[in-house]
Design a protein around this motif. Sequence first.
Motif, PDB file in Angstrom:
ATOM      1  N   PHE A  76       0.843  -1.197   0.000  1.00 47.23           N
ATOM      2  CA  PHE A  76       0.000   0.000   0.000  1.00 47.23           C
ATOM      3  C   PHE A  76       0.875   1.243   0.000  1.00 47.23           C
ATOM      4  N   TRP A  77       1.896   1.231   0.861  1.00 44.53           N
ATOM      5  CA  TRP A  77       2.732   2.437   0.971  1.00 44.53           C
ATOM      6  C   TRP A  77       3.666   2.601  -0.197  1.00 44.53           C
ATOM      7  N   HIS A  78       4.221   1.534  -0.711  1.00 45.51           N
ATOM      8  CA  HIS A  78       5.108   1.771  -1.858  1.00 45.51           C
ATOM      9  C   HIS A  78       4.284   2.274  -3.048  1.00 45.51           C
ATOM     10  N   TYR A  79       3.059   1.771  -3.139  1.00 40.23           N
ATOM     11  CA  TYR A  79       2.199   2.217  -4.234  1.00 40.23           C
ATOM     12  C   TYR A  79       1.877   3.713  -4.105  1.00 40.23           C
ATOM     13  N   ARG A  80       1.535   4.110  -2.875  1.00 38.52           N
ATOM     14  CA  ARG A  80       1.242   5.527  -2.618  1.00 38.52           C
ATOM     15  C   ARG A  80       2.458   6.394  -2.924  1.00 38.52           C
ATOM     16  N   ILE A  81       3.586   6.007  -2.328  1.00 33.73           N
ATOM     17  CA  ILE A  81       4.768   6.858  -2.405  1.00 33.73           C
ATOM     18  C   ILE A  81       5.265   6.979  -3.845  1.00 33.73           C
ATOM     19  N   MET A  82       5.255   5.865  -4.562  1.00 29.76           N
ATOM     20  CA  MET A  82       5.713   5.919  -5.947  1.00 29.76           C
ATOM     21  C   MET A  82       4.809   6.817  -6.772  1.00 29.76           C
ATOM     22  N   ASN A  83       3.521   6.712  -6.537  1.00 29.10           N
ATOM     23  CA  ASN A  83       2.613   7.560  -7.289  1.00 29.10           C
ATOM     24  C   ASN A  83       2.804   9.033  -6.952  1.00 29.10           C
ATOM     25  N   ASP A  84       3.074   9.295  -5.670  1.00 31.53           N
ATOM     26  CA  ASP A  84       3.324  10.687  -5.281  1.00 31.53           C
ATOM     27  C   ASP A  84       4.593  11.219  -5.943  1.00 31.53           C
ATOM     28  N   LEU A  85       5.618  10.361  -5.970  1.00 31.96           N
ATOM     29  CA  LEU A  85       6.859  10.771  -6.634  1.00 31.96           C
ATOM     30  C   LEU A  85       6.572  11.134  -8.087  1.00 31.96           C
ATOM     31  N   TYR A  86       5.762  10.311  -8.701  1.00 32.60           N
ATOM     32  CA  TYR A  86       5.447  10.528 -10.112  1.00 32.60           C
ATOM     33  C   TYR A  86       4.635  11.814 -10.287  1.00 32.60           C
ATOM     34  N   ASP A  87       3.662  11.999  -9.395  1.00 35.87           N
ATOM     35  CA  ASP A  87       2.827  13.198  -9.503  1.00 35.87           C
ATOM     36  C   ASP A  87       3.654  14.467  -9.344  1.00 35.87           C
ATOM     37  N   GLU A  88       4.673  14.383  -8.526  1.00 35.77           N
ATOM     38  CA  GLU A  88       5.514  15.564  -8.341  1.00 35.77           C
ATOM     39  C   GLU A  88       6.518  15.729  -9.475  1.00 35.77           C
ATOM     40  N   GLY A  89       6.541  14.768 -10.373  1.00 33.47           N
ATOM     41  CA  GLY A  89       7.464  14.858 -11.495  1.00 33.47           C
ATOM     42  C   GLY A  89       8.877  14.423 -11.160  1.00 33.47           C
ATOM     43  N   LEU A  90       9.048  13.772 -10.018  1.00 27.81           N
ATOM     44  CA  LEU A  90      10.396  13.403  -9.595  1.00 27.81           C
ATOM     45  C   LEU A  90      10.922  12.155 -10.286  1.00 27.81           C
ATOM     46  N   VAL A  91      10.022  11.397 -10.881  1.00 25.12           N
ATOM     47  CA  VAL A  91      10.498  10.204 -11.587  1.00 25.12           C
ATOM     48  C   VAL A  91       9.985  10.214 -13.023  1.00 25.12           C
ATOM     49  N   THR A  92      10.708   9.513 -13.869  1.00 26.41           N
ATOM     50  CA  THR A  92      10.381   9.536 -15.298  1.00 26.41           C
ATOM     51  C   THR A  92       9.278   8.534 -15.618  1.00 26.41           C
ATOM     52  N   ASP A  93       8.772   8.630 -16.830  1.00 26.63           N
ATOM     53  CA  ASP A  93       7.738   7.690 -17.264  1.00 26.63           C
ATOM     54  C   ASP A  93       8.262   6.262 -17.287  1.00 26.63           C
ATOM     55  N   GLU A  94       9.482   6.106 -17.777  1.00 26.07           N
ATOM     56  CA  GLU A  94      10.007   4.746 -17.883  1.00 26.07           C
ATOM     57  C   GLU A  94      10.203   4.126 -16.507  1.00 26.07           C
ATOM     58  N   PHE A  95      10.586   4.968 -15.559  1.00 30.17           N
ATOM     59  CA  PHE A  95      10.702   4.535 -14.168  1.00 30.17           C
ATOM     60  C   PHE A  95       9.349   4.010 -13.688  1.00 30.17           C
ATOM     61  N   MET A  96       8.332   4.784 -13.973  1.00 31.59           N
ATOM     62  CA  MET A  96       6.994   4.458 -13.479  1.00 31.59           C
ATOM     63  C   MET A  96       6.483   3.174 -14.122  1.00 31.59           C
ATOM     64  N   ILE A  97       6.777   3.013 -15.410  1.00 34.10           N
ATOM     65  CA  ILE A  97       6.290   1.804 -16.083  1.00 34.10           C
ATOM     66  C   ILE A  97       6.963   0.574 -15.498  1.00 34.10           C
ATOM     67  N   GLU A  98       8.252   0.703 -15.230  1.00 25.97           N
ATOM     68  CA  GLU A  98       8.944  -0.428 -14.619  1.00 25.97           C
ATOM     69  C   GLU A  98       8.344  -0.751 -13.259  1.00 25.97           C
ATOM     70  N   PHE A  99       8.073   0.301 -12.506  1.00 32.18           N
ATOM     71  CA  PHE A  99       7.493   0.084 -11.189  1.00 32.18           C
ATOM     72  C   PHE A  99       6.136  -0.612 -11.299  1.00 32.18           C
ATOM     73  N   ILE A 100       5.300  -0.093 -12.174  1.00 28.98           N
ATOM     74  CA  ILE A 100       3.942  -0.641 -12.264  1.00 28.98           C
ATOM     75  C   ILE A 100       3.979  -2.103 -12.698  1.00 28.98           C
ATOM     76  N   GLN A 101       4.881  -2.391 -13.609  1.00 31.30           N
ATOM     77  CA  GLN A 101       4.975  -3.767 -14.064  1.00 31.30           C
ATOM     78  C   GLN A 101       5.345  -4.687 -12.910  1.00 31.30           C
ATOM     79  N   SER A 102       6.299  -4.253 -12.128  1.00 33.51           N
ATOM     80  CA  SER A 102       6.727  -5.079 -11.012  1.00 33.51           C
ATOM     81  C   SER A 102       5.639  -5.177  -9.951  1.00 33.51           C
ATOM     82  N   HIS A 103       5.030  -4.054  -9.664  1.00 24.59           N
ATOM     83  CA  HIS A 103       3.967  -4.014  -8.655  1.00 24.59           C
ATOM     84  C   HIS A 103       2.819  -4.947  -9.049  1.00 24.59           C
ATOM     85  N   THR A 104       2.460  -4.882 -10.309  1.00 26.46           N
ATOM     86  CA  THR A 104       1.330  -5.689 -10.768  1.00 26.46           C
ATOM     87  C   THR A 104       1.620  -7.171 -10.630  1.00 26.46           C
TER      88      THR A 104
END
Lengths: 501, 419
Positions: A282-310
């Motif tokens: 729950f928390w890694h999902y929240r925090i990663m999304n917040d990082l993304y919303d703030e623009g601190l991480v790239t799209d490719e970073f986020m896609i890798e994260f989502i793939q792993s999370h899923t």
Amino acid sequence: MKKRRQPISQGSEWNFELVKKYNEEISRIASNYGLDTYPNQIEVISAQQMMDAYASVGMPIGYHHWSFGKQYVDVEKKYKRGHMGLAYEIVINSNPCISYLMEENTIAMQALVISHACFGHNSFFKNNYLFQTWTNADAIIDYLVFSKKYIARCEERYGIDEVEKILDACHALMNYGVDRYKHPPTLSIQEEEFRQQQRSEYLQTQVNELWRTIPKPSEENKEKTEVRIPEEPQENILYFIEKNAPLLETWQREIIRIVRKISQYFYPQKQTKIMNEGWACFWHYRIMNDLYDEGLVTDEFMIEFIQSHTSVIAQVPFDHPGYPGLNPYALGFGMWQDIRRICENPTEEDKFWFPEIVNRDWYKTIDFAMRNFKDESFIAQYLSPKMIRDLKLFSLLDDDKKSELEISAIHDEQGFQYIRQALSNQHNLSIIEPNIQVYSVDVRGNRSLTLRHIQYNHQPLNINTQEVLKHLYRLWGFDVALESVDADGNIVETSIFPTKD
Amino acid sequence: MATFIDRRSGKHKSTVNRRRFIRRYKEQLKEAVSNSIAKRSIIDTTSGEKVKIPEKDIREPIFGHGKGGRRESVFSGNKEFVQGDKISRPQSGQQGTGSQASNKGEGLDDFVFEITREEFLELFFEDLELPDLVKKELSQLKSYKRVHAGFVRHGNPSNINIVRSLRNAHGRRIAMAGPIKKKIKAAKQELQQANEESPTDAAKILALEEKLKRLSKRLGTLPFIDEIDLRYNLHLKEPELTTQAVMFCLMDVSGSMDEVKKDLAKRFFLLLYLFLNRNYEKIEVVFIRHHTTAKEVDEQEFFYSRETGGTVVSSALEMMRNIMHERYLATEWNIYAAQASDGDNWNADSPYCREILLKDIMPHLQYFAYIEILPRHHQSLWQAYLDITKTNKSFAMQHINNQTEIYPIFRELFKRHKV
């Protein structure tokens, strides 16, 4: 809309600088939410060391035993064949909280592990009542160091074989080396060593008292009728043996104590798998999304994260060839997400089932749940009809008195409550593990020890029973017996060791 | 607030636990190892080995629920079930008991365990060692190797290091020519000045020209190469332990040696090879087969080709002697020999065998092992060899009746001598 900032990094390579930067941002977000954690100690290790950590069942320092070697061989084999990806996190319930990052991970994975382990699990360890009651995060590392040294010393003095015999026997009974109702003392390493010496002398005198063969003065004998040992059935078998086994030497009692303590340390983890993993997801999902919303991480970073999370929270259906059972990550993550949903966007159904949490502050609600529940009660309290529907849960009744299995409930209106209870039971440690207690000792006779197994739903013990009794016999030194008792109190089965032929 | 620690260089924590595991299941592992020996080719020992231990032997038992009773399990992914549906009980019970069962070790699969080559040999040759005598010689056996040990000023002309020497000469020339060149330059300037200012002062100009000439001459006398420039390569002899061994396999292939006997012999040779392999870095194997004449062959031919004839053992020994003399000097090689035969030999040949062995072979050998396979009764060769054992400690002989005896006999030959 928050102002978008520059991504912390591009590409997938990591270095210590970057990891530190990510850690700072993650830490900032986590404390904004109010997560309360131990300080973090983040260690970077190789894949091989990760397998080490696996093999020693999550103890950062452990005594030596062949079973850990076996475990290692097993892990290594699976890893090499590609059957198993190494989990990207191992985290130790200690203060400071030790987490391992694997060097092979990409930067996205490192950030994921930091939010998952260093903030998710960490805050759970610090605040859940079971951990607060049963483990002492400040002292565990010291205690492990002490136990490793102590056992190594025993090996030098009494030989590896002797020590191994005791450890084997203790491991067989490890699950029955747990106190369920008392609070453990908290000790530092010096105290522990000092107390150990005192204890060894004291223990021996106690044992002698129990087995004293010189008759007592006759006045005392008159008043006392038959002494019953133990006075009450004792659920902590290892504790009972440590204190009462007649033939053990002091160092053997100390080893029993060590295994018992370590078992106690892991006792809360066994009972909070779903909550704990779900909480971390729950928390890694929240925090990663917040990082993304703030623009601190790239799209490719986020896609890798989502793939792993899923893939972590995927739940395969029961008829899938590799069905491993319910995925605790899926169930836990789903439930925490669901609680938040119920707080923020309740449906009519939720208002009926969860009147006490609809429209409440979501953070306070999950914080309360995290602190005060274990898997069994957490499911009984918070598993919502929506979750049951989403996972399409059904329960199957297997009764050996009937020739067929029966679907006892499915994800419909009538089934919700039933499934909730069944799933809760399925995570109730006192139902999963056979209820076995020390029942009596024949003090005046042949000193035999009798255990009692109170059957749950007529479930018999498995084929290992005799083997375990053999280990128990090794510790106790005299005949041991195990009686299985059904719901009416009748003895339905007895195993003894040594067998009478 | 977070501490970062790089532990990647840390040690491998499970090594001890792995050793413990091997230690505990040594018996099972040993058995698996000796079984696997039979399947290997004689030189194929570079790899480790996969060994299997029955799962039940390494189970760690704990109390748990067995099958039976009444239990309820929750599953995910319902498709068509409705409450009250009846399903016939699956035979294996895997679905019925599914997620509640906690006894991981119930499968009947073997626990497959891969041991390294070192562990393999370790297990296989535990308690064995090279006979004492041999070991002593092993540590004395030295050969010398020339190693480069820097550069020196004096030496044999054939060792001159040209690059170094010329580099020194070049440096010296620059250093020595420098001051002279400076003086020449100054003198030239002076001359030019004198020419411009007072072209009439012939005496001065002449003196300057004279000086210039002198200086140029000095410059010309600087030697291109001087003795002090010379550098010689220095080589030193360093003693080194010989870590190479050669193993002679001698086998009788006369008509009386059938496939069974050859197979026994092969196993024995294989053991010896493995054993030596543990002690030496490099091993060569020489196969010599003989009937009435001897022949050096490769492994394949050694074991599998068929030939018949009478038996003259000395032919093989002679050949071995010659090969030793040509290719394997005892100063450079540790020489071992294993001979397998059914003991049939032409009677008059046996004393000659003894003689060759005693005179030409044994003095250079580390160890000679003779096995007689399936002897009906010992013949002259056995008697002749028996004589050798009296005087020679590094000569050993045994007879083998069947396959199961090979390993014990091998152990007997090489067992650790307790003092």
